[in-house]
Motif scaffolding. Sequence first.
Motif, PDB file in Angstrom:
ATOM      1  N   ARG A 164       0.658  -1.137  -0.014  1.00  0.00           N
ATOM      2  CA  ARG A 164       0.103   0.072   0.111  1.00  0.00           C
ATOM      3  C   ARG A 164       1.127   1.347  -0.012  1.00  0.00           C
ATOM      4  O   ARG A 164       0.655   2.227  -0.642  1.00  0.00           O
ATOM      5  CB  ARG A 164      -0.876  -0.091   1.202  1.00  0.00           C
ATOM      6  N   GLU A 165       1.797   1.462   0.622  1.00  0.00           N
ATOM      7  CA  GLU A 165       2.745   2.432   0.920  1.00  0.00           C
ATOM      8  C   GLU A 165       3.597   2.765  -0.533  1.00  0.00           C
ATOM      9  O   GLU A 165       3.744   3.606  -0.820  1.00  0.00           O
ATOM     10  CB  GLU A 165       3.747   2.245   2.107  1.00  0.00           C
ATOM     11  N   GLN A 191       3.266   6.031  -2.207  1.00  0.00           N
ATOM     12  CA  GLN A 191       4.580   6.778  -2.839  1.00  0.00           C
ATOM     13  C   GLN A 191       4.837   6.943  -4.185  1.00  0.00           C
ATOM     14  O   GLN A 191       5.352   8.111  -4.769  1.00  0.00           O
ATOM     15  CB  GLN A 191       5.785   6.191  -2.266  1.00  0.00           C
ATOM     16  N   SER A 238      -7.848   2.831   1.922  1.00  0.00           N
ATOM     17  CA  SER A 238      -7.076   3.782   1.488  1.00  0.00           C
ATOM     18  C   SER A 238      -7.444   4.755   0.463  1.00  0.00           C
ATOM     19  O   SER A 238      -6.796   5.822  -0.205  1.00  0.00           O
ATOM     20  CB  SER A 238      -5.532   3.463   1.403  1.00  0.00           C
TER      21      SER A 238
END
Length: 417
Positions: free
Chosen positions: A57-58, A62, A87
């Motif tokens: 997810r990050e 990013q 998210s």
Amino acid sequence: MKKILIIGSGAREHALAQAFLRSEQVTTVIVAPGNDGMRDTGIQLAEVAVTDLIGLRELAIQQVVDLTFVGNEEPLTLGVVDVFQASGLTIFGPSKVAAQLEGSKSFTKHILEKYHIPTAQSCIVSSMADAIAAVEKLELPIVFKLDGLALGKGVSIITSEADAKAYLSKLYKHEPKAKLVIEEYLEGVEFSIFSLVGQNGVVTHAPLAQDHKRRFDHDKGPNTGGMGAYSPVRWINNVTRQRAIAELVMPTIAAMTTEGTPFSGVLYTGVMLTADGPKVIEFNVRFGDPEAQVVLPQYTGDFYNLINQLCHGEQITSDWQTSDVYVGVVLAAEGYPEAPIKGAQVPTDKDVAPLLINFAGVKNGIASGGRVATVVAHDVNTTLAQQKVYNKIDQLDTSLQYRHDIAYQAIAHEAKE
């Protein structure tokens, strides 16, 4: 321009990356974790494990990814889609609960039986005594399926009572409460339907595919993840295809909605065409490998547009080619599947040009896993496509192993025409 994230590391994910890169809208495809063979222009690798849901997810946040496509089944059953959607990220695949269609054989059997979708007779057991009683009720051969996600290795065909008792003794000695699905053995012709299911029930069905699970020619040897595949399966007529979709695929999609667990993503229906008609063997919730490598090149439209529209429940126009047959042959390490020997030199894309190649177990140009690459050719019929792929790989300077009879059933039918 669009940036795509694909989760997975094998030849299937390489084929997915190539499908997205054929879109004029897509400039970059990130594959996590990918493998060293994925050197196409536009592909980037990210060393994030498929089980690291937060890390994935990050990465998407990013890198400002526009769309994520999950190739591998493990993150789906762990709930990667739920994590991304929480998210606000666009991702194509089923929720954790819907992914139970692959992650739990007992869940699938419950759905099929409740909604009267044709499948093998079965029972679900969780003890040695119940398993032995179930075996005695069914005629041999029978099929044992471990309930959980087994990465293609959880199915055993049992042909004798001695084999059944040996299997059960070993299983319940190590796992006294193991859940096991025991079902009748279905005879007939096996094929696969890949349905891309969007929000609001929007769906497109890819051309039929047939893979070859056994390691050696003439379907001998141990089961593998797949030694090759071809598509479309022209000798299974469109009436049969439409019947399987109408009686197996669409009722399952509808049942999942009724159950409050709506399905979106790739629904892979393994079908057995029996004397009584098509029946469900199993479901997977992602593209198969090696089937993806022969199915995805057949999409002639904009693959990014298709998946994005499905993610948002929009009406679609899907474009699948009908002129050619695609045949893919897997190159595997010596000793696969029991004890693959690493270190063999792996052919490059230049070595097989102008054919397609999708890489799997590759590191620094050498074999690092069991299945190493899939080489794909296409032509106006199966016979010519098969000749084309074998003419190329038979000339390779490699110790990698492969079957020599991929698509043999289709070729036999073409010889009769």
